[in-house]
Write a protein that holds these residues in place. Sequence first.
Motif, mmCIF file in Angstrom:
data_model
loop_
_atom_site.group_PDB
_atom_site.id
_atom_site.type_symbol
_atom_site.label_atom_id
_atom_site.label_comp_id
_atom_site.label_asym_id
_atom_site.label_seq_id
_atom_site.Cartn_x
_atom_site.Cartn_y
_atom_site.Cartn_z
ATOM 1 N N UNK A 67 -41.466 -37.358 65.186
ATOM 2 C CA UNK A 67 -42.308 -36.222 64.709
ATOM 3 C C UNK A 67 -42.367 -34.937 65.656
ATOM 4 N N UNK A 68 -42.533 -35.219 67.074
ATOM 5 C CA UNK A 68 -42.581 -33.956 67.851
ATOM 6 C C UNK A 68 -41.082 -33.378 67.745
ATOM 7 N N UNK A 69 -39.952 -34.313 67.891
ATOM 8 C CA UNK A 69 -38.954 -33.618 67.824
ATOM 9 C C UNK A 69 -38.488 -32.793 66.533
ATOM 10 N N UNK A 70 -38.713 -33.169 65.170
ATOM 11 C CA UNK A 70 -38.670 -32.499 63.969
ATOM 12 C C UNK A 70 -39.561 -31.423 64.024
ATOM 13 N N UNK A 71 -40.836 -31.246 64.461
ATOM 14 C CA UNK A 71 -41.759 -30.342 64.589
ATOM 15 C C UNK A 71 -41.246 -29.113 65.498
ATOM 16 N N UNK A 72 -40.567 -29.334 66.635
ATOM 17 C CA UNK A 72 -39.942 -28.468 67.670
ATOM 18 C C UNK A 72 -38.739 -27.786 66.960
ATOM 19 N N UNK A 73 -37.884 -28.755 66.303
ATOM 20 C CA UNK A 73 -36.795 -28.223 65.601
ATOM 21 C C UNK A 73 -37.204 -26.979 64.411
ATOM 22 N N UNK A 74 -38.298 -27.527 63.755
ATOM 23 C CA UNK A 74 -38.702 -26.523 62.454
ATOM 24 C C UNK A 74 -39.298 -25.182 63.417
ATOM 25 N N UNK A 75 -39.868 -25.292 64.417
ATOM 26 C CA UNK A 75 -40.482 -24.081 64.920
ATOM 27 C C UNK A 75 -39.260 -23.164 65.645
ATOM 28 N N UNK A 76 -38.166 -23.921 65.956
ATOM 29 C CA UNK A 76 -37.096 -22.986 66.423
ATOM 30 C C UNK A 76 -36.341 -22.469 65.511
ATOM 31 N N UNK A 77 -36.299 -23.066 64.063
ATOM 32 C CA UNK A 77 -35.620 -22.450 62.844
ATOM 33 C C UNK A 77 -36.543 -21.172 62.712
ATOM 34 N N UNK A 78 -38.064 -21.461 62.633
ATOM 35 C CA UNK A 78 -38.897 -20.190 62.813
ATOM 36 C C UNK A 78 -38.626 -19.065 63.186
ATOM 37 N N UNK A 79 -38.513 -19.423 64.592
ATOM 38 C CA UNK A 79 -38.277 -18.279 65.624
ATOM 39 C C UNK A 79 -37.001 -17.563 65.756
ATOM 40 N N UNK A 80 -35.919 -18.333 65.188
ATOM 41 C CA UNK A 80 -34.695 -17.831 65.348
ATOM 42 C C UNK A 80 -33.956 -18.581 64.219
ATOM 43 N N UNK A 81 -34.245 -17.741 62.895
ATOM 44 C CA UNK A 81 -33.293 -18.578 61.869
ATOM 45 C C UNK A 81 -31.747 -18.355 61.652
ATOM 46 N N UNK A 82 -31.559 -17.339 62.568
ATOM 47 C CA UNK A 82 -29.868 -17.188 62.606
ATOM 48 C C UNK A 82 -29.560 -17.225 64.300
ATOM 49 N N UNK A 83 -29.572 -18.344 64.901
ATOM 50 C CA UNK A 83 -29.388 -18.340 66.287
ATOM 51 C C UNK A 83 -28.018 -17.827 66.394
ATOM 52 N N UNK A 84 -27.796 -16.958 68.037
ATOM 53 C CA UNK A 84 -26.659 -16.339 68.054
ATOM 54 C C UNK A 84 -25.616 -17.196 68.235
ATOM 55 N N UNK A 85 -24.548 -16.887 67.880
ATOM 56 C CA UNK A 85 -23.329 -17.712 68.057
ATOM 57 C C UNK A 85 -22.702 -17.551 69.386
ATOM 58 N N UNK A 86 -22.492 -18.846 70.124
ATOM 59 C CA UNK A 86 -21.759 -18.590 71.673
ATOM 60 C C UNK A 86 -20.626 -17.803 71.852
ATOM 61 N N UNK A 87 -19.802 -17.597 70.810
ATOM 62 C CA UNK A 87 -18.729 -16.670 70.910
ATOM 63 C C UNK A 87 -18.887 -15.613 70.319
#
Length: 591
Positions: free
Chosen positions: A186-206
């Motif tokens: 549960x904590x892992x899924x919740x953290x992943x959802x908040x990460x999507x909320x904070x950065x819907x389109x994460x910066x591509x490393x390249x």
Amino acid sequence: MTSWAYWAELVELFEYRVADVLAGRVPRGGRRGLAELRDTLLGAPLEPALHRRLLESDRRYRAGLGLEGGVRTTAAEPGPASAWTAPAAGDSPETRAWEELRRLAWHAGLREQVSQRTRPLRDEPGRLTLRVLYAALENAERAARGVAEPLAVPAEHDPLVSLHDAEVAGRLALALADALLPEEGPARVQAALWAVHDAPFPRHPDEDLLGARIEAAEREPLAPEARAALVRALRASHPAVRDPRERPAIRAAARQLQALLGELLEGAPAPALGVMPARSVLYAAHAAAALPAPDDGADDLVIHLVGGQGVHWRGLNLRWQPVGPHWQFQVGDEVALLQPHLPPTERAWTLPTSQGNLSVFLSGAYALLRVAPVGGEGPGHLAARARAVARLLDPGEHHANLRLARAAAQLLRGGQVDAAALGPGSAGRYAGASQETLLTLARKGVDALTSRMTRLTPVESEAALRDGAAALGLPEERALALHDVLHAATFAPECLLAPSPASRLDVPEGGAFVSVRLGEGPVTLHVRSRSLTVRQEGGGDPVAALPGQPALPLRDLLVLPLPGARVLLVRQGSWVAAALDSPDSSGGTVP
């Protein structure tokens, strides 16, 4: 109800339960209740008189079991109430298995719940919430593997996701349930959802490298058309830039999923922290955890498989034996191979029985059993109820059982027994009643009492029958025998064999039920040299007829008289079961 009256009733209930245990009758379904009631009363604001009664009853209980000088710890005997509530100490294989079994059983219900709650999301325009869920689950799995690069929320028509496919969307729902099963899930899924909320389109490393290459291409001494083609080729090699206007909608979907997650986790079992309830595991390795006998009133049963080979629970005969590192588990004709090495999400089996589906969850050498009833009352429930109805139809001692059932019902409703109205003379009304009228009366009596018994402990319901018998001048043995059959009708359905397709079947002496599948033609049951016919009649219920008796409709159960016995019939759909109820099998008297 005043506070004093409330505590007085609880003290009286405690006295009843203690008296029952001291009389040698281990209360079925009441062991944990007795422990919890004792703890509640010892911490309650009782008046001096009630407090003295409580302490006196508790002292007699402990003295009667020889516990004044210490605590017994043998698994076969019930210890004192305080020992029953004491946890099995320390982290051990037993406590770890107990905790995992609770999560496995919760997970089985969670899968169905998640499927229902996420089904409406399939009709959402663009299926944005499902796409957010997909990204969160993928990123949670990557985090578990130590992969730092997150996945962006996929585009609506991403061919690699295919959330428009109902089967794919269904698998995504089950993946969410499976991700929540581990304790850290549960904590892992919740953290992943908040990460999507904070950065819907994460910066591509390249992304920086791409920018540098485009700048270099624009400085190349090329014709304008060639330079533009080179820049287009470089951009095509990189994921397309997403529309920033999607960000608010993605964040709203992530918050919606966080709220859904909170609701799904409300029923999750709390961490056991190495502690488990006492008297909770049949054949337990730890004495303080040992359940002396299975509880027919409980929804679950936890078994240490190494400690035994079988048990009778809720009308089911359960057997198991080791097969190498696995366990062969059998109920009726159904067999399953329980494999401890399987992943947690696969250590659940479902076996069909006459009482409903039996779910089996496995953790090492420990199994948790749970029965899910079929729609309506199954044949096993009806068979146990038919025996109780037949007991009330016993005309012995001026229809004593019918009169006793009415007396107990009066007491359970909070009234007093009207001994004059329920005396032997009152049985005259039954003498001239038709068979159908008596059956209806007995059925209503059984239904009323079993409905009450579902809300009482066995001690409380047995006390009502004993008090009713005393008020009517009937022997206590009759009250106890009637209580046993009513308890079985409430909590312990009979174990019936699968129906036979035969058109002719013998009903044996001894009381055992036989089952047959009713088809278009009649079925003949041979009962003590008589032929009982069950047949369909028009589009309604089938009818049952003995020679010389009128045919009666077989709706769900029927009791037919024979000289010296009764025939019990029960039906669910095309499944028909029959038994011969006689003095040898019921312990009662028959006309």
